[in-house]
Design an enzyme around this catalytic site. Structure first.
Site, short mmCIF file in Angstrom:
data_model
loop_
_atom_site.label_atom_id
_atom_site.label_comp_id
_atom_site.label_asym_id
_atom_site.label_seq_id
_atom_site.Cartn_x
_atom_site.Cartn_y
_atom_site.Cartn_z
N ASP A 62 54.90 -26.88 123.57
CA ASP A 62 54.64 -27.48 122.24
C ASP A 62 55.69 -28.57 122.02
O ASP A 62 56.67 -28.68 122.77
CB ASP A 62 54.73 -26.41 121.14
CG ASP A 62 54.37 -26.95 119.75
OD1 ASP A 62 53.60 -27.94 119.66
OD2 ASP A 62 54.86 -26.39 118.75
N SER A 63 55.49 -29.34 120.94
CA SER A 63 56.50 -30.33 120.57
C SER A 63 57.76 -29.66 120.04
O SER A 63 58.82 -30.27 120.02
CB SER A 63 55.93 -31.23 119.48
OG SER A 63 55.51 -30.42 118.39
N THR A 121 47.96 -31.20 118.25
CA THR A 121 48.15 -32.65 118.24
C THR A 121 48.06 -33.20 119.66
O THR A 121 47.50 -34.26 119.89
CB THR A 121 49.52 -32.98 117.61
OG1 THR A 121 49.65 -32.22 116.40
CG2 THR A 121 49.65 -34.45 117.31
N CYS A 164 49.65 -26.74 121.17
CA CYS A 164 49.86 -27.84 120.23
C CYS A 164 48.52 -28.55 120.05
O CYS A 164 47.97 -29.09 121.02
CB CYS A 164 50.89 -28.81 120.81
SG CYS A 164 51.11 -30.31 119.83
N TYR A 211 55.17 -34.63 117.04
CA TYR A 211 54.14 -35.39 117.75
C TYR A 211 53.15 -36.03 116.77
O TYR A 211 52.49 -37.00 117.12
CB TYR A 211 53.36 -34.45 118.68
CG TYR A 211 53.99 -34.20 120.03
CD1 TYR A 211 55.17 -34.81 120.43
CD2 TYR A 211 53.37 -33.33 120.93
CE1 TYR A 211 55.71 -34.56 121.68
CE2 TYR A 211 53.90 -33.08 122.18
CZ TYR A 211 55.07 -33.69 122.56
OH TYR A 211 55.60 -33.46 123.81
N GLY A 212 53.03 -35.43 115.58
CA GLY A 212 52.05 -35.93 114.61
C GLY A 212 52.26 -37.40 114.24
O GLY A 212 51.34 -38.07 113.78
N CYS A 263 47.55 -26.48 113.35
CA CYS A 263 48.83 -26.86 113.94
C CYS A 263 49.53 -25.54 114.19
O CYS A 263 49.57 -24.67 113.30
CB CYS A 263 49.64 -27.72 112.98
SG CYS A 263 51.37 -27.91 113.47
N THR A 264 50.03 -25.35 115.38
CA THR A 264 50.58 -24.04 115.74
C THR A 264 51.84 -23.68 114.94
O THR A 264 52.24 -22.52 114.92
CB THR A 264 50.87 -23.98 117.24
OG1 THR A 264 51.68 -25.11 117.60
CG2 THR A 264 49.58 -24.00 118.05
N1 DGL Z 1 52.63 -27.68 116.78
C1 DGL Z 1 51.96 -28.94 116.85
C2 DGL Z 1 50.46 -28.78 116.65
O1 DGL Z 1 49.92 -27.73 116.88
C3 DGL Z 1 52.44 -30.14 116.16
C4 DGL Z 1 53.63 -30.41 115.37
C5 DGL Z 1 54.08 -31.86 115.57
O2 DGL Z 1 54.78 -32.07 116.55
O3 DGL Z 1 53.70 -32.75 114.78
O4 DGL Z 1 49.78 -29.70 116.32
#
Ligand code: DGL
Length: 286
Positions: free
Chosen positions: A27-28, A93, A91, A59-60, A205-206
């Site tokens: 994940d990010s 995203t 993730c 990452y968003g 989003c996780t």
């Molecule tokens: N946990 C990530 C997801 O499921 C994203 C959070 C991010 O980095 O913006 O989208």
């Protein structure tokens, strides 16, 4: 609940099943821990590597080309170092964009995490569902196609939160997070129209399940919150086939930012079984 995670990829359970396979959960940041905990519950006996690309978080906010390049570059490094048998992109995203490029580049099974729109459409009684995600995920063509394909009969509100993933990270690190800040982020999910109102919110989003209990308490009315983590975990178990079931003591968390980790974060990670920490510095600009 069914989540369309691997459509068209044709993965089968691993051809030569390993009794102690290595799963890389990526994940990010810390959100993928919500997927990790469900996965380790049903895949006991796997070597776990949890990788947080914290140098790239969140990452968003990244553009699509930049995100594809970033995830491929980080994955290249992680695969070379840990040789996973299976990778979970925990993730939304990233999964809603990067899975085709990852599958083209690596001959390893990738399990993605995408908005649970089909289960949400199946669960709603009012016909009004909300997708709570990052701005990147709600903007994706992939997400729009899921809505058209599985929820054409529903009224779907896509809510792209700029702050919630960061707030979830703060909460996990034991830093204070105001109720008002959470209320402001979830408020657009709650829509009332012509005597009907939203009754299902899918956590796309996780990071968000880390705040689930508080969001339940702060919601203006009760809704069903869908966390796809159990469905992801079942898919991983199905692909791995039988595992040894003997706990592997070497679960490792890897971070790309190269910063030191705070004491409360180390304690939180240990609570997820991640007692070993590795730093693999990869500044975002590279
Ligand atoms: N946990 C990530 C997801 O499921 C994203 C959070 C991010 O980095 O913006 O989208």
């Amino acid at each position: 609940m069914q989540v369309d995670l691997l459509a068209g990829t044709g993965y089968r359970p691993l051809a030569i099943p390993r009794l102690q396979p290595t799963i890389l959960v990526f994940d990010s940041g810390l959100g993928g821990l919500t997927v990790l905990s469900r996965t380790t519950e049903i895949c006991a006996g796997t070597h776990i590597v949890y990788a947080a690309d914290d140098a790239g978080f969140p990452y968003g906010r990244l553009g699509e080309d930049a995100l594809v390049a970033r995830v491929l570059a980080v994955m290249e490094r992680l695969v070379a170092r840990f040789h996973p048998d299976l990778v979970v992109i925990a993730c939304n995203t990233a999964s809603t964009l990067v899975l085709p490029a990852l599958r083209a580049r690596f001959a390893i099974p990738f399990v993605g995490t995408v908005p649970a729109i089909k289960p949400a459409a199946g669960a709603t009684r009012s016909g009004m569902i909300s997708v709570l995600a990052t701005p990147g995920t709600v903007a994706r063509v992939y997400t729009r196609e899921l809505v058209e394909r599985y929820a054409a009969e529903c009224e779907v509100t896509l809510v792209g939160s700029t702050k919630l993933a960061g707030l979830a990270e703060r909460a996990l690190k034991g830093e204070p997070v105001d109720d008002d800040a959470l209320i402001a982020e979830i408020a657009p999910c709650f829509v009332e129209k012509a005597g009907r109102r939203t009754d299902v919110v899918t956590l796309s989003c996780t990071h968000y399940p880390l705040l689930l209990e508080r969001m339940r308490r702060l919601a203006p009315w009760p809704v069903e919150w869908i966390d796809p983590a159990p469905a992801i975990a079942r898919r991983v178990a199905e692909l791995l086939g039988p595992t040894a079931g003997i706990p592997c003591p070497d679960a490792t968390a890897v971070f790309t930012a190269g910063r030191g980790l705070s004491g409360p974060l180390r304690i939180a990670l240990a609570g997820y079984g991640l007692a070993r920490i590795a730093i693999e510095p990869m500044p975002l600009a590279n």
